[in-house]
Design a protein around this motif. Sequence first.
Motif, mmCIF file in Angstrom:
data_model
loop_
_atom_site.group_PDB
_atom_site.id
_atom_site.type_symbol
_atom_site.label_atom_id
_atom_site.label_comp_id
_atom_site.label_asym_id
_atom_site.label_seq_id
_atom_site.Cartn_x
_atom_site.Cartn_y
_atom_site.Cartn_z
ATOM 1 N N ALA A 180 0.815 -0.925 0.110
ATOM 2 C CA ALA A 180 0.068 -0.242 -0.264
ATOM 3 C C ALA A 180 0.574 1.655 0.295
ATOM 4 C CB ALA A 180 -0.939 -0.021 0.974
ATOM 5 N N VAL A 181 0.623 2.002 -0.658
ATOM 6 C CA VAL A 181 1.165 3.631 -0.371
ATOM 7 C C VAL A 181 0.070 4.309 0.679
ATOM 8 C CG1 VAL A 181 1.698 3.756 -2.483
ATOM 9 C CG2 VAL A 181 -0.016 4.792 -2.686
ATOM 10 N N ALA A 182 0.434 5.385 1.513
ATOM 11 C CA ALA A 182 0.160 5.820 2.134
ATOM 12 C C ALA A 182 -0.115 7.233 2.198
ATOM 13 C CB ALA A 182 0.724 5.219 4.025
ATOM 14 N N PRO A 183 -0.719 8.491 0.854
ATOM 15 C CA PRO A 183 -0.440 9.836 1.281
ATOM 16 C C PRO A 183 -1.279 10.353 1.880
ATOM 17 C CG PRO A 183 -1.622 8.217 -0.693
ATOM 18 C CD PRO A 183 -1.397 7.815 0.452
ATOM 19 N N GLY A 184 -0.363 11.619 2.083
ATOM 20 C CA GLY A 184 -0.522 12.627 3.259
ATOM 21 C C GLY A 184 -1.448 13.785 2.508
ATOM 22 N N PHE A 185 -1.458 14.733 1.845
ATOM 23 C CA PHE A 185 -2.555 15.091 1.744
ATOM 24 C C PHE A 185 -1.819 16.060 0.643
ATOM 25 C CE2 PHE A 185 -4.477 20.061 1.921
ATOM 26 C CZ PHE A 185 -6.050 19.277 2.106
ATOM 27 N N VAL A 186 -2.420 15.641 -0.319
ATOM 28 C CA VAL A 186 -2.851 15.557 -2.243
ATOM 29 C C VAL A 186 -3.540 15.781 -2.765
ATOM 30 C CG1 VAL A 186 -2.433 14.344 -4.064
ATOM 31 C CG2 VAL A 186 -1.560 13.107 -1.906
ATOM 32 N N GLU A 187 -3.125 17.020 -3.855
ATOM 33 C CA GLU A 187 -3.808 17.968 -4.264
ATOM 34 C C GLU A 187 -5.209 17.556 -5.348
ATOM 35 O OE1 GLU A 187 -1.936 21.515 -6.427
ATOM 36 O OE2 GLU A 187 -3.529 22.676 -6.162
ATOM 37 N N THR A 188 -6.770 16.958 -4.439
ATOM 38 C CA THR A 188 -7.583 16.100 -5.404
ATOM 39 C C THR A 188 -8.854 16.949 -5.276
ATOM 40 O OG1 THR A 188 -7.313 14.654 -4.061
ATOM 41 C CG2 THR A 188 -6.374 14.067 -5.466
ATOM 42 N N ASP A 189 -9.768 16.798 -5.573
ATOM 43 C CA ASP A 189 -11.287 16.687 -5.567
ATOM 44 C C ASP A 189 -11.488 16.318 -3.565
ATOM 45 O OD1 ASP A 189 -12.228 17.982 -7.651
ATOM 46 O OD2 ASP A 189 -13.414 15.993 -8.415
ATOM 47 N N MET A 190 -11.223 15.042 -3.469
ATOM 48 C CA MET A 190 -11.331 14.713 -2.077
ATOM 49 C C MET A 190 -10.558 16.306 -0.801
ATOM 50 S SD MET A 190 -9.061 11.681 -0.583
ATOM 51 C CE MET A 190 -10.771 10.342 -1.089
ATOM 52 N N THR A 191 -9.180 16.296 -1.131
ATOM 53 C CA THR A 191 -8.843 17.349 -0.726
ATOM 54 C C THR A 191 -9.255 19.229 -0.814
ATOM 55 O OG1 THR A 191 -6.829 17.879 -1.868
ATOM 56 C CG2 THR A 191 -6.853 17.026 0.443
#
Length: 245
Positions: A180-191
């Motif tokens: 798995a990858v565990a992203p932090g804060f990524v610029e997408t609709d989710m954030t």
Amino acid sequence: MSVAGKTVLITGASRGIGATLAEEFARAGAKVVLSARTAGVQALAERLRAAGQAAEALTGDVTDDAQAKALLQLCRAKFGGLDVLVNNAGVLVPGKLGMVRMEDARRMFEVNVLAVINLTQYAIRLFPKGKGGSIVNLASIAGTQGVDGLAAYGASKAALVGFTRAAAKELAPQKIRVNAVAPGFVETDMTRQFPAEVVTRTVAGVRLGRIGQPADVARAVIFLASDDAAYITGQILGVDGSMAC
Ligand SMILES: NC(=O)c1ccc[n+]([C@@H]2O[C@H](COP(=O)([O-])OP(=O)(O)OC[C@H]3O[C@@H](n4cnc5c(N)ncnc54)[C@H](OP(=O)(O)O)[C@@H]3O)[C@@H](O)[C@H]2O)c1
């Protein structure tokens, strides 16, 4: 990285990290099968085909068992099988404890955990016998570290971490790697759904000094999916720029 010629099933590929994953896998020579609920995923597959890349798409909800089966059938019918599964589709409904609605918590577990277990069960039957395959799950720093205001979402992602580690042990004899990858804060609709002050405060806490981009995550996913990671399984790779949380 060595993913050329591999068939890769990517869920949640209509936008955000999943769309970038589709573009980057295809650019690296993989054949991609894309899934999401909205038509953007079909448009993306058409764009990739127009650029000479191998891409198919199916619209539907990943929590629907019929959609999961249909996706695997599409992989078999169009590309003869499957080599890589990327469980990327995810939902996040923020909420402080005390404000979390159980229907939102349930939905997060359905999409972020149960759909992953279901699709994985079908996918492992399609990986080439004796050769195995690779599964990469999209976890989150909220699942590995715990993030204030994301307890229910973080619980679902922690469950995904547990699933990843257990599945890696169970499937290793079949040469199927699970990471798995565990992203932090990524610029997408989710954030983008967070208030501006939350975004500013969160990004200020990233020691590498910027918000993450979908491509930052895609590169890590492609590495884990590729033959370059042939001896890596059961790992959770943080992609968070050293984010404080
Ligand atoms: N962005 C971040 O900072 C961040 C951080 C850590 C982890 N992650 C994880 O990374 C993954 C991708 O996140 P993102 O930021 O790219 O999210 P996003 O921009 O909100 O995109 C989510 C994707 O999932 C699809 N999706 C959602 N529910 C679905 C369902 N029931 N069935 C099928 N597809 C569904 C959406 O497509 P449709 O709406 O078309 O169905 C969309 O393509 C998620 O698992 C997320 O939890 C993101």
